[in-house]
Design a protein around this motif. Sequence first.
Motif, PDB file in Angstrom:
ATOM      1  N   ILE A  17       0.521  -0.690  -0.178  1.00 31.62           N
ATOM      2  CA  ILE A  17       0.218  -0.118   0.032  1.00 31.62           C
ATOM      3  C   ILE A  17       0.661   1.315   0.436  1.00 31.62           C
ATOM      4  CG2 ILE A  17      -1.730  -1.083   0.947  1.00 31.62           C
ATOM      5  CD1 ILE A  17      -0.905   0.225   3.990  1.00 31.62           C
ATOM      6  N   GLY A  18       2.832   0.742  -0.127  1.00 38.89           N
ATOM      7  CA  GLY A  18       2.629   1.984  -0.696  1.00 38.89           C
ATOM      8  C   GLY A  18       3.717   3.408   0.550  1.00 38.89           C
ATOM      9  N   ARG A  19       3.708   2.489   2.421  1.00 37.51           N
ATOM     10  CA  ARG A  19       4.000   3.226   3.775  1.00 37.51           C
ATOM     11  C   ARG A  19       5.602   2.787   3.374  1.00 37.51           C
ATOM     12  NH1 ARG A  19       0.031   4.980   6.292  1.00 37.51           N
ATOM     13  NH2 ARG A  19      -1.633   4.970   6.262  1.00 37.51           N
ATOM     14  N   ALA A  20       5.960   4.002   4.139  1.00 37.69           N
ATOM     15  CA  ALA A  20       7.453   3.895   4.601  1.00 37.69           C
ATOM     16  C   ALA A  20       7.225   2.935   5.798  1.00 37.69           C
ATOM     17  CB  ALA A  20       8.132   5.213   4.590  1.00 37.69           C
ATOM     18  N   GLN A  21       7.709   1.523   5.621  1.00 40.42           N
ATOM     19  CA  GLN A  21       7.669   0.951   6.829  1.00 40.42           C
ATOM     20  C   GLN A  21       8.561   1.546   7.904  1.00 40.42           C
ATOM     21  OE1 GLN A  21       6.761  -3.601   6.710  1.00 40.42           O
ATOM     22  NE2 GLN A  21       7.795  -2.569   5.082  1.00 40.42           N
ATOM     23  N   GLY A  22      10.183   1.502   8.032  1.00 38.94           N
ATOM     24  CA  GLY A  22      11.690   2.177   8.125  1.00 38.94           C
ATOM     25  C   GLY A  22      11.239   0.271   9.359  1.00 38.94           C
ATOM     26  N   TRP A  23      11.459   1.490  10.674  1.00 39.17           N
ATOM     27  CA  TRP A  23      11.827   0.294  12.308  1.00 39.17           C
ATOM     28  C   TRP A  23      10.091  -0.370  12.237  1.00 39.17           C
ATOM     29  CZ3 TRP A  23      15.720   2.606  15.715  1.00 39.17           C
ATOM     30  CH2 TRP A  23      16.506   2.571  15.015  1.00 39.17           C
ATOM     31  N   TRP A  88      15.980   2.055   7.272  1.00 39.16           N
ATOM     32  CA  TRP A  88      16.352   3.157   8.244  1.00 39.16           C
ATOM     33  C   TRP A  88      15.332   3.284   8.925  1.00 39.16           C
ATOM     34  CZ3 TRP A  88      18.463   7.770   4.812  1.00 39.16           C
ATOM     35  CH2 TRP A  88      19.469   7.379   3.911  1.00 39.16           C
ATOM     36  N   CYS A  89      15.221   4.247   9.976  1.00 40.45           N
ATOM     37  CA  CYS A  89      14.595   4.770  10.442  1.00 40.45           C
ATOM     38  C   CYS A  89      13.719   6.407   9.916  1.00 40.45           C
ATOM     39  CB  CYS A  89      14.681   4.791  12.416  1.00 40.45           C
ATOM     40  SG  CYS A  89      13.426   5.268  13.291  1.00 40.45           S
ATOM     41  N   ASP A 133      11.666  15.530  12.023  1.00 38.12           N
ATOM     42  CA  ASP A 133      11.147  14.214  12.854  1.00 38.12           C
ATOM     43  C   ASP A 133      11.372  14.957  14.382  1.00 38.12           C
ATOM     44  OD1 ASP A 133      11.008  11.134  14.279  1.00 38.12           O
ATOM     45  OD2 ASP A 133      13.048  11.281  14.929  1.00 38.12           O
ATOM     46  N   THR A 134       9.760  14.727  14.707  1.00 35.71           N
ATOM     47  CA  THR A 134       9.368  15.285  15.864  1.00 35.71           C
ATOM     48  C   THR A 134       9.218  14.770  17.346  1.00 35.71           C
ATOM     49  OG1 THR A 134       7.256  15.463  15.582  1.00 35.71           O
ATOM     50  CG2 THR A 134       7.819  16.858  14.638  1.00 35.71           C
ATOM     51  N   ALA A 135       9.524  13.103  16.761  1.00 36.51           N
ATOM     52  CA  ALA A 135      10.003  12.175  17.570  1.00 36.51           C
ATOM     53  C   ALA A 135      11.542  12.282  18.603  1.00 36.51           C
ATOM     54  CB  ALA A 135       9.357  10.883  17.681  1.00 36.51           C
ATOM     55  N   GLY A 136      12.227  12.127  17.490  1.00 40.71           N
ATOM     56  CA  GLY A 136      14.228  11.681  18.236  1.00 40.71           C
ATOM     57  C   GLY A 136      14.166  10.859  17.950  1.00 40.71           C
ATOM     58  N   TRP A 137      13.599  10.358  16.803  1.00 43.03           N
ATOM     59  CA  TRP A 137      14.103   8.423  17.011  1.00 43.03           C
ATOM     60  C   TRP A 137      14.801   8.674  15.251  1.00 43.03           C
ATOM     61  CZ3 TRP A 137       7.887   7.339  16.386  1.00 43.03           C
ATOM     62  CH2 TRP A 137       7.479   7.362  18.080  1.00 43.03           C
ATOM     63  N   ALA A 138      14.580   9.476  14.398  1.00 43.51           N
ATOM     64  CA  ALA A 138      15.562   9.305  13.352  1.00 43.51           C
ATOM     65  C   ALA A 138      16.855   9.130  13.600  1.00 43.51           C
ATOM     66  CB  ALA A 138      15.300  10.927  12.667  1.00 43.51           C
ATOM     67  N   GLU A 139      17.974   8.859  13.375  1.00 46.40           N
ATOM     68  CA  GLU A 139      19.157   8.967  12.787  1.00 46.40           C
ATOM     69  C   GLU A 139      19.736  10.036  12.425  1.00 46.40           C
ATOM     70  OE1 GLU A 139      20.308   3.993  13.332  1.00 46.40           O
ATOM     71  OE2 GLU A 139      18.706   4.503  11.467  1.00 46.40           O
ATOM     72  N   PRO A 140      20.785   9.809  12.924  1.00 46.80           N
ATOM     73  CA  PRO A 140      21.796  11.400  12.676  1.00 46.80           C
ATOM     74  C   PRO A 140      22.775  10.142  10.866  1.00 46.80           C
ATOM     75  CG  PRO A 140      21.993  11.698  14.354  1.00 46.80           C
ATOM     76  CD  PRO A 140      20.944  10.219  14.545  1.00 46.80           C
ATOM     77  N   TRP A 141      23.017  11.310   9.961  1.00 45.03           N
ATOM     78  CA  TRP A 141      23.716  10.189   8.737  1.00 45.03           C
ATOM     79  C   TRP A 141      25.057   9.296   9.709  1.00 45.03           C
ATOM     80  CZ3 TRP A 141      23.524   7.435   4.922  1.00 45.03           C
ATOM     81  CH2 TRP A 141      25.031   7.459   3.767  1.00 45.03           C
ATOM     82  N   GLU A 142      25.912   9.975  10.976  1.00 45.63           N
ATOM     83  CA  GLU A 142      27.244   9.195  10.693  1.00 45.63           C
ATOM     84  C   GLU A 142      26.606   8.455  12.067  1.00 45.63           C
ATOM     85  OE1 GLU A 142      27.730  13.474  10.084  1.00 45.63           O
ATOM     86  OE2 GLU A 142      26.375  13.064  11.673  1.00 45.63           O
ATOM     87  N   VAL A 143      25.165   8.033  12.303  1.00 43.50           N
ATOM     88  CA  VAL A 143      24.897   6.690  13.227  1.00 43.50           C
ATOM     89  C   VAL A 143      24.342   5.841  11.809  1.00 43.50           C
ATOM     90  CG1 VAL A 143      23.455   5.788  15.173  1.00 43.50           C
ATOM     91  CG2 VAL A 143      24.096   8.237  15.013  1.00 43.50           C
ATOM     92  N   LEU A 144      23.500   6.486  11.208  1.00 46.39           N
ATOM     93  CA  LEU A 144      22.744   4.951  10.478  1.00 46.39           C
ATOM     94  C   LEU A 144      24.068   4.965   9.498  1.00 46.39           C
ATOM     95  CD1 LEU A 144      20.914   4.583   8.601  1.00 46.39           C
ATOM     96  CD2 LEU A 144      20.872   6.427   7.775  1.00 46.39           C
ATOM     97  N   SER A 145      25.252   5.168   9.049  1.00 49.97           N
ATOM     98  CA  SER A 145      26.471   4.879   7.502  1.00 49.97           C
ATOM     99  C   SER A 145      27.026   3.878   8.943  1.00 49.97           C
ATOM    100  CB  SER A 145      26.865   6.099   6.972  1.00 49.97           C
ATOM    101  OG  SER A 145      27.369   6.679   8.139  1.00 49.97           O
ATOM    102  N   LYS A 146      27.128   4.497   9.525  1.00 50.89           N
ATOM    103  CA  LYS A 146      28.111   3.290  11.300  1.00 50.89           C
ATOM    104  C   LYS A 146      27.762   1.806  11.172  1.00 50.89           C
ATOM    105  CE  LYS A 146      31.265   3.254  14.650  1.00 50.89           C
ATOM    106  NZ  LYS A 146      30.934   2.391  15.261  1.00 50.89           N
ATOM    107  N   HIS A 172      17.243  -5.077   4.182  1.00 50.23           N
ATOM    108  CA  HIS A 172      15.856  -3.888   3.689  1.00 50.23           C
ATOM    109  C   HIS A 172      15.926  -3.384   2.871  1.00 50.23           C
ATOM    110  CE1 HIS A 172      14.012  -5.117   6.955  1.00 50.23           C
ATOM    111  NE2 HIS A 172      14.909  -5.050   7.628  1.00 50.23           N
ATOM    112  N   GLY A 173      15.390  -2.552   1.946  1.00 54.60           N
ATOM    113  CA  GLY A 173      15.630  -1.692   0.545  1.00 54.60           C
ATOM    114  C   GLY A 173      17.106  -0.878   0.310  1.00 54.60           C
ATOM    115  N   MET A 174      16.908   0.209   1.443  1.00 52.88           N
ATOM    116  CA  MET A 174      17.157   0.772   1.380  1.00 52.88           C
ATOM    117  C   MET A 174      18.777   0.733   2.557  1.00 52.88           C
ATOM    118  SD  MET A 174      14.891   4.696   1.920  1.00 52.88           S
ATOM    119  CE  MET A 174      16.264   5.980   1.631  1.00 52.88           C
ATOM    120  N   THR A 175      18.073   0.135   2.687  1.00 56.31           N
ATOM    121  CA  THR A 175      20.345  -0.498   3.727  1.00 56.31           C
ATOM    122  C   THR A 175      20.831  -1.138   2.545  1.00 56.31           C
ATOM    123  OG1 THR A 175      18.659  -0.502   5.396  1.00 56.31           O
ATOM    124  CG2 THR A 175      20.673  -1.532   5.464  1.00 56.31           C
TER     125      THR A 175
END
Length: 229
Positions: A17-23, A88-89, A133-146, A172-175
């Motif tokens: 249904i085209g939703r961004a699944q993430g975490w 990705w989150c 991101d208003t929840a503080g869950w998203a990862e900075p690029w440095e954290v994500l890539s590492k 996962h696709g983006m990962t």
Amino acid sequence: MVNIYLVRHGKTMFNTIGRAQGWSDTPLTRDGEIGITELGLGLAAKNVKFDYAFSSDSGRTIQTMHFILKYSENEGIPYEMDKRIREWCFGSLDGGYDGELFNGVLPRTDAYKGKSPEDLTYEDIAKGILEVDTAGWAEPWEVLSKRILDGFFDAAKKAEANGAENIVIVSHGMTIATFIKLLDRRRPRFQGLDNGSVTHLTYSDGNFAIGKIGDMSYRELGREILNAE
């Protein structure tokens, strides 16, 4: 040398249904289960024997791995889950519609300003997600890539240390796309890995080599086998 079969999980409810699944997580659909059954049968027909299996800790990759190991006749091999190779989150936008996220919200961020879609990098996308991101869950690029690099490298190192010849990893696709880009920064950013596709890699002495990306031949072979039954 370790041969790595890096698989994108089967098609899920949110994929459909085209939703961004993430975490967030949804199970494989019936079509998704059939697709991974095809993959397993195709691997079995090619007599691919795995020594180790790795996946993220998301339900959809675990479910996918179950089908792969069952239908490729590789059940009972050592299997580990690693949260570092999760998708990705997308922060507070996790579970939102792809169109609203990628075509609506993110293009209005500072990270996207003045850039065409073709010029955007994964780092730009990560910065845009972090910005909204208003929840503080998203990862900075440095954290994500590492965490992506560490997760895949550690799996390959462990396999090599234990003398493995072939391993399967479900992620996962983006990962997967991000990992390939991190390995070879000259490659253009790409999207569109099919569910159940195989990206071929080899690993030896601390180095990855990239083979065919998004290989669907195992699924196609498995589909022929299913249709012939």
